[in-house]
Design a protein around this motif. Structure first.
Motif, PDB file in Angstrom:
ATOM      1  N   SER A   1       0.811  -1.209   0.000  1.00  0.00           N
ATOM      2  CA  SER A   1       0.000   0.000   0.000  1.00  0.00           C
ATOM      3  C   SER A   1       0.846   1.260   0.000  1.00  0.00           C
ATOM      4  N   ASN A   2       2.073   1.182   0.542  1.00  0.00           N
ATOM      5  CA  ASN A   2       2.941   2.348   0.576  1.00  0.00           C
ATOM      6  C   ASN A   2       3.482   2.722  -0.792  1.00  0.00           C
ATOM      7  N   THR A   3       3.542   1.760  -1.714  1.00  0.00           N
ATOM      8  CA  THR A   3       4.086   2.059  -3.039  1.00  0.00           C
ATOM      9  C   THR A   3       3.020   2.252  -4.087  1.00  0.00           C
ATOM     10  N   ASN A   4       1.783   1.894  -3.791  1.00  0.00           N
ATOM     11  CA  ASN A   4       0.739   1.991  -4.806  1.00  0.00           C
ATOM     12  C   ASN A   4       0.619   3.375  -5.409  1.00  0.00           C
ATOM     13  N   LYS A   5       0.749   4.415  -4.583  1.00  0.00           N
ATOM     14  CA  LYS A   5       0.599   5.780  -5.082  1.00  0.00           C
ATOM     15  C   LYS A   5       1.665   6.114  -6.118  1.00  0.00           C
ATOM     16  N   PHE A   6       2.857   5.517  -5.998  1.00  0.00           N
ATOM     17  CA  PHE A   6       3.910   5.732  -6.977  1.00  0.00           C
ATOM     18  C   PHE A   6       3.722   4.806  -8.178  1.00  0.00           C
ATOM     19  N   PHE A   7       3.432   3.556  -7.872  1.00  0.00           N
ATOM     20  CA  PHE A   7       3.346   2.545  -8.918  1.00  0.00           C
ATOM     21  C   PHE A   7       2.170   2.804  -9.869  1.00  0.00           C
ATOM     22  N   ASN A   8       1.023   3.164  -9.310  1.00  0.00           N
ATOM     23  CA  ASN A   8      -0.168   3.311 -10.130  1.00  0.00           C
ATOM     24  C   ASN A   8      -0.053   4.418 -11.166  1.00  0.00           C
ATOM     25  N   ARG A   9       0.792   5.425 -10.878  1.00  0.00           N
ATOM     26  CA  ARG A   9       1.000   6.499 -11.851  1.00  0.00           C
ATOM     27  C   ARG A   9       1.646   5.961 -13.119  1.00  0.00           C
ATOM     28  N   LEU A  10       2.499   4.961 -12.942  1.00  0.00           N
ATOM     29  CA  LEU A  10       3.311   4.473 -14.050  1.00  0.00           C
ATOM     30  C   LEU A  10       2.755   3.208 -14.699  1.00  0.00           C
ATOM     31  N   PHE A  11       1.906   2.488 -13.974  1.00  0.00           N
ATOM     32  CA  PHE A  11       1.398   1.209 -14.457  1.00  0.00           C
ATOM     33  C   PHE A  11       0.222   1.445 -15.402  1.00  0.00           C
ATOM     34  N   THR A  12       0.565   1.774 -16.652  1.00  0.00           N
ATOM     35  CA  THR A  12      -0.443   2.028 -17.667  1.00  0.00           C
ATOM     36  C   THR A  12      -0.193   1.117 -18.868  1.00  0.00           C
ATOM     37  N   LYS A  13      -1.217   0.947 -19.669  1.00  0.00           N
ATOM     38  CA  LYS A  13      -1.081   0.110 -20.860  1.00  0.00           C
ATOM     39  C   LYS A  13       0.002   0.660 -21.780  1.00  0.00           C
ATOM     40  N   GLY A  14       0.007   1.986 -21.948  1.00  0.00           N
ATOM     41  CA  GLY A  14       0.994   2.606 -22.826  1.00  0.00           C
ATOM     42  C   GLY A  14       2.422   2.358 -22.362  1.00  0.00           C
ATOM     43  N   ASN A  15       2.662   2.494 -21.054  1.00  0.00           N
ATOM     44  CA  ASN A  15       4.008   2.276 -20.528  1.00  0.00           C
ATOM     45  C   ASN A  15       4.431   0.820 -20.631  1.00  0.00           C
ATOM     46  N   LEU A  16       3.491  -0.099 -20.454  1.00  0.00           N
ATOM     47  CA  LEU A  16       3.820  -1.516 -20.590  1.00  0.00           C
ATOM     48  C   LEU A  16       4.182  -1.857 -22.038  1.00  0.00           C
ATOM     49  N   GLU A  17       3.485  -1.224 -22.980  1.00  0.00           N
ATOM     50  CA  GLU A  17       3.793  -1.452 -24.395  1.00  0.00           C
ATOM     51  C   GLU A  17       5.184  -0.906 -24.733  1.00  0.00           C
ATOM     52  N   LYS A  18       5.501   0.272 -24.190  1.00  0.00           N
ATOM     53  CA  LYS A  18       6.831   0.845 -24.426  1.00  0.00           C
ATOM     54  C   LYS A  18       7.915  -0.034 -23.819  1.00  0.00           C
ATOM     55  N   ALA A  19       7.643  -0.558 -22.633  1.00  0.00           N
ATOM     56  CA  ALA A  19       8.621  -1.427 -21.976  1.00  0.00           C
ATOM     57  C   ALA A  19       8.873  -2.682 -22.810  1.00  0.00           C
ATOM     58  N   ALA A  20       7.823  -3.213 -23.426  1.00  0.00           N
ATOM     59  CA  ALA A  20       7.977  -4.414 -24.260  1.00  0.00           C
ATOM     60  C   ALA A  20       8.848  -4.117 -25.479  1.00  0.00           C
ATOM     61  N   GLN A  21       8.646  -2.954 -26.105  1.00  0.00           N
ATOM     62  CA  GLN A  21       9.480  -2.564 -27.246  1.00  0.00           C
ATOM     63  C   GLN A  21      10.924  -2.319 -26.804  1.00  0.00           C
ATOM     64  N   PHE A  22      11.072  -1.699 -25.649  1.00  0.00           N
ATOM     65  CA  PHE A  22      12.395  -1.406 -25.104  1.00  0.00           C
ATOM     66  C   PHE A  22      13.157  -2.699 -24.820  1.00  0.00           C
ATOM     67  N   GLU A  23      12.435  -3.721 -24.373  1.00  0.00           N
ATOM     68  CA  GLU A  23      13.067  -4.996 -24.068  1.00  0.00           C
ATOM     69  C   GLU A  23      13.684  -5.622 -25.311  1.00  0.00           C
ATOM     70  N   SER A  24      13.032  -5.428 -26.463  1.00  0.00           N
ATOM     71  CA  SER A  24      13.587  -5.985 -27.703  1.00  0.00           C
ATOM     72  C   SER A  24      14.902  -5.306 -28.070  1.00  0.00           C
ATOM     73  N   VAL A  25      15.026  -4.002 -27.772  1.00  0.00           N
ATOM     74  CA  VAL A  25      16.277  -3.280 -28.011  1.00  0.00           C
ATOM     75  C   VAL A  25      17.365  -3.820 -27.089  1.00  0.00           C
ATOM     76  N   ALA A  26      17.007  -4.066 -25.836  1.00  0.00           N
ATOM     77  CA  ALA A  26      17.972  -4.601 -24.875  1.00  0.00           C
ATOM     78  C   ALA A  26      18.486  -5.963 -25.319  1.00  0.00           C
ATOM     79  N   ARG A  27      17.582  -6.800 -25.812  1.00  0.00           N
ATOM     80  CA  ARG A  27      17.985  -8.145 -26.248  1.00  0.00           C
ATOM     81  C   ARG A  27      18.999  -8.078 -27.384  1.00  0.00           C
ATOM     82  N   GLU A  28      18.817  -7.119 -28.292  1.00  0.00           N
ATOM     83  CA  GLU A  28      19.752  -6.961 -29.410  1.00  0.00           C
ATOM     84  C   GLU A  28      21.166  -6.674 -28.922  1.00  0.00           C
TER      85      GLU A  28
END
Length: 320
Positions: free
Chosen positions: A230-257
């Motif tokens: 509960s102490n981190t939800n206020k920080f986490f919920n700001r960032l936990f969005t569909k758009g950010n998860l999609e960006k993270a998935a694309q970013f992961e492919s760059v890291a793998r390369e």
């Protein structure tokens, strides 16, 4: 492990620091915490960050106890004060009374003679900045604090602190602790340019965007993860969005390369900004701290940087 100087000082800090928020004394017991801290030290981490309010002071005790087996001159302890530690009228803030009592309490809890870096854990609108800085200067003169820093201040507040310190010939703050990641870049327009021009380094927390840039969340939050606290939800919920998860998935492919994990490239990106002296990470296992300290790029190729900026739709990252 590489090391960088905190600007306007001779203090060298490891490019990765270890934090204790919501881990030592909460998710991990003392023995488990000590294993992580010892692993971090042996990997070259020399900055161990805590605060008087983390786990109600327990984090300070655990960090200091685990470090006792190492030479004191080889590690840096950073702690903080501002947030409430009781119900009294003076049990919070940056007054002379509160700072003095909390520095003394932290030294007693940690059984230390001095604190390497003391942070004002937030900006106090009720206390004159001059009172706060005079108190810190006095504590530095007494040898109880070596270096002064602030956390989560804006550009105008940093500017006021520098002007007051200069007017009184006091030591300037040399470090600002703040949130910074590919997803959270608020400090780029004003704070970083001002800091670069005035000898203030950044030690940044949440370089992995509360875990989103580790890939572990995908579309679900695992049970017992930091995000369920509960102490981190206020920080986490700001960032936990569909758009950010999609960006993270694309970013992961760059890291793998590049043969890196998503976390390793995210930390490398933060450190590409030369005003950032260290990326502050948490760890609940020796494996986590090992991953987050290995394969950190000294320089990200320009073509890779362009790919990253395209994914996150931002201007060119500051590297100078």
């Amino acid at each position: 492990m590489r090391y960088r100087k905190l600007e306007n000082s001779g203090l060298k800090v490891s490019e990765v620091s270890l934090g204790s928020y919501l881990t030592f004394g909460e998710r991990l017991n003392e023995e488990e915490s000590a294993r992580v801290i010892h692993k971090a030290f042996h990997l070259g981490i020399n900055v161990f960050d805590t605060a008087n309010v983390y786990q109600s002071g327990r984090a300070e005790q655990i960090v200091a106890s685990a470090l006792k087996s190492f030479p004191r001159n080889e590690y840096i302890v950073a702690t903080k004060a501002y947030w409430p530690v009781g119900n009294g009228a003076n049990s919070r803030g940056l007054s002379r009374k509160h700072i003095t009592s909390q520095v003394e309490a932290s030294l007693v809890r940690m059984k230390l003679d001095y604190i390497d870096i003391f942070y004002c854990h937030s900006f106090d609108t009720e206390t004159p900045v001059e009172e706060t800085l005079r108190t810190i200067e006095n504590l530095i003169m007494q040898g109880k604090i070596l270096y002064a820093g602030v956390s989560n201040w804006n550009k105008e507040q940093l500017e006021e602190a520098v002007k007051i310190a200069d007017a009184h010939l006091w030591r300037r703050i040399i470090v600002h602790q703040c949130e910074y990641s590919l997803i959270k870049r608020d400090i780029e327009p004003e704070i970083i340019p001002y800091s670069k021009n005035n000898g203030i380094s950044q030690i940044v927390f949440s370089p992995l965007a509360q875990g989103i840039l580790t890939g572990k969340y995908n579309k679900l939050i695992p049970k017992n993860s930091r995000a369920t606290n509960s102490n981190t939800n206020k920080f986490f919920n700001r960032l936990f969005t569909k758009g950010n998860l999609e960006k993270a998935a694309q970013f992961e492919s760059v890291a793998r390369e590049l043969g890196l994990t998503l976390s390793q490239l995210a930390i490398s990106w933060v450190l590409a900004n030369k005003n950032v002296s260290s990326a502050l990470v948490g760890a609940s296992s020796t494996q986590q701290i090992e991953e987050n300290t290995s394969s950190i790029l000294e320089e990200i190729p320009e073509d890779v940087m362009r790919k990253i900026e395209y994914i996150f739709n931002r201007k060119t990252h500051l590297q100078d």
